[in-house]
Motif scaffolding. Structure first.
Motif: not given
Length: 273
Positions: A77-81, A106-111, A113-120, A214-224
Motif C-alpha cells: 500500500y506504501y509502494g513496496d514492490k 496482477a500483483w506480480m505485474d504490479l511488482a 511496475e518499475r521494471g525490476y528484472e526479477g519481478f518482470l 530502492h531502484d538501485a537495489i531492486w533494478r537488477k536483484p540477485r535472483v537465485a
C-alpha cells in the motif's frame, strides 16, 4: 517454471534488501533496517513500507501466514514492490489466502511496475501458466489493484509518511541541520548516540531520493537460479504492463486494513517507535 523454483527465486529477491549491498556496479546505500541502532531509534515509524515488510517476514518465519499476507499488503500500500511480489507468490500458491492465480498475476505485474528484472521475469512465467479465462480476469482485477496500489496512488502515501515523520522528529520543515546528536535506545539495553547526519540522510527521507535508493537495489536483484525440474526458457520480458492505465483511487479509510502500532521484533523484543 517449476513452482518451487519460483518460490526460491522470489524469496531470494525479497531477502536481498536485508543485505547491505548488491554485487555488481555501484554499491547502493546500506539498508538502514540492518542497523539495530537505526531501527530502534524510531526510523521505522517514518517508513511504513519497510516496517510492514519486516513484520510480514517475521510473521512468515513464525508460520503465521495469514498475518504475513496482510502485512505484505500493508507494505505494498506504501509502494513496496518486493511485498507486492510476495502477495503475488502467496496468491499463486494459496498460502495465507485463498489461491487466485489471476490476482497473483496482477500483483506480480504490479511488482514489476518499475521494471525490476526479477519481478518482470516472474510476471512472464506466471502469464505463461494462465489459461485464457484467467488471463482475461487478471487484466480486469489488475485495474482495481493498480488504482489502489500502483505508484500513482502509493508513492504520494509514502512521501507523506516520510515528510511527516521527519518534520515531527526535527521540529522543522527545513529538516536536519547542524551537529545534531540523537540519543536512542541501544539493542542491548541502555542508550547510544548516533550522528544526525546518518539518521537524516536524504536518501532515506527525500521521496525522490528514497525511490532512487530502492531502484538501485531492486533494478537488477540477485535472483537465485535453482534447478528443480524442467525450466523452459522464456523470451526477454517486455517492460510494459498488460493492464490498462487507470486513475488512482483517492484514499478511503473505510476500505483499508485497520491501523496497527505493531513493530517488528529485534532480538526477540519489539522495536520501540
Amino acid at each position: 517454471m517449476n513452482k518451487r523454483t519460483a518460490q526460491v527465486a522470489i524469496l531470494t529477491v525479497t531477502l536481498t534488501l536485508m543485505a547491505p549491498a548488491i554485487g555488481g556496479g555501484a554499491t547502493p546505500h546500506p539498508d538502514p533496517t540492518i542497523d539495530p541502532v537505526m531501527v530502534t531509534s524510531g526510523f521505522l515509524s517514518g517508513h511504513p513500507d519497510l516496517r510492514f515488510r519486516l513484520l510480514a517476514l517475521q510473521k512468515r518465519s513464525e508460520g503465521k501466514q495469514t498475518a504475513a499476507f496482510e502485512f505484505f499488503m500493508r507494505a505494498a500500500y506504501y509502494g513496496d514492490k518486493p511485498s507486492a511480489g510476495m502477495v503475488a507468490e502467496m496468491l499463486w500458491d494459496g498460502t495465507g489466502t485463498p489461491q487466485d492465480r489471476a490476482q497473483a498475476y496482477a500483483w506480480m505485474d504490479l511488482a514489476a511496475e518499475r521494471g525490476y528484472e526479477g519481478f518482470l521475469d516472474l510476471r512472464e512465467r506466471y502469464w505463461a501458466k494462465l489459461d485464457e479465462a484467467d488471463r482475461e480476469r487478471a487484466i480486469v482485477v489488475g485495474q482495481d489493484i493498480y488504482a489502489r496500489y500502483g505508484d500513482a496512488a502509493a508513492l504520494p502515501r509514502i512521501a507523506r509518511a516520510l515528510r511527516f515523520e521527519k518534520r515531527r522528529m526535527t521540529g522543522s520543515r527545513t529538516g536536519f541541520t547542524g551537529n545534531l546528536r540523537i540519543v536512542v535506545p541501544a539493542p542491548g539495553g541502555g542508550t547510544e548516540e548516533i550522528d544526525g547526519s546518518k539518521f537524516y540522510d536524504e536518501r532515506y527521507w527525500d521521496p525522490v531520493q528514497y525511490q532512487q535508493w530502492h531502484d538501485a537495489i531492486w533494478r537488477k536483484p540477485r535472483v537465485a537460479r535453482v534447478d528443480i525440474g524442467e525450466v523452459r526458457q522464456l523470451p526477454q520480458p517486455d517492460l510494459n504492463t498488460r493492464i490498462p492505465q487507470v486513475d488512482p483511487i483517492p484514499d478511503d479509510p473505510g476500505q483499508e486494513l485497520p491501523p496497527t502500532d505493531e513493530m517488528p521484533l529485534l532480538n526477540g523484543n519489539p522495536i520501540r517507535p
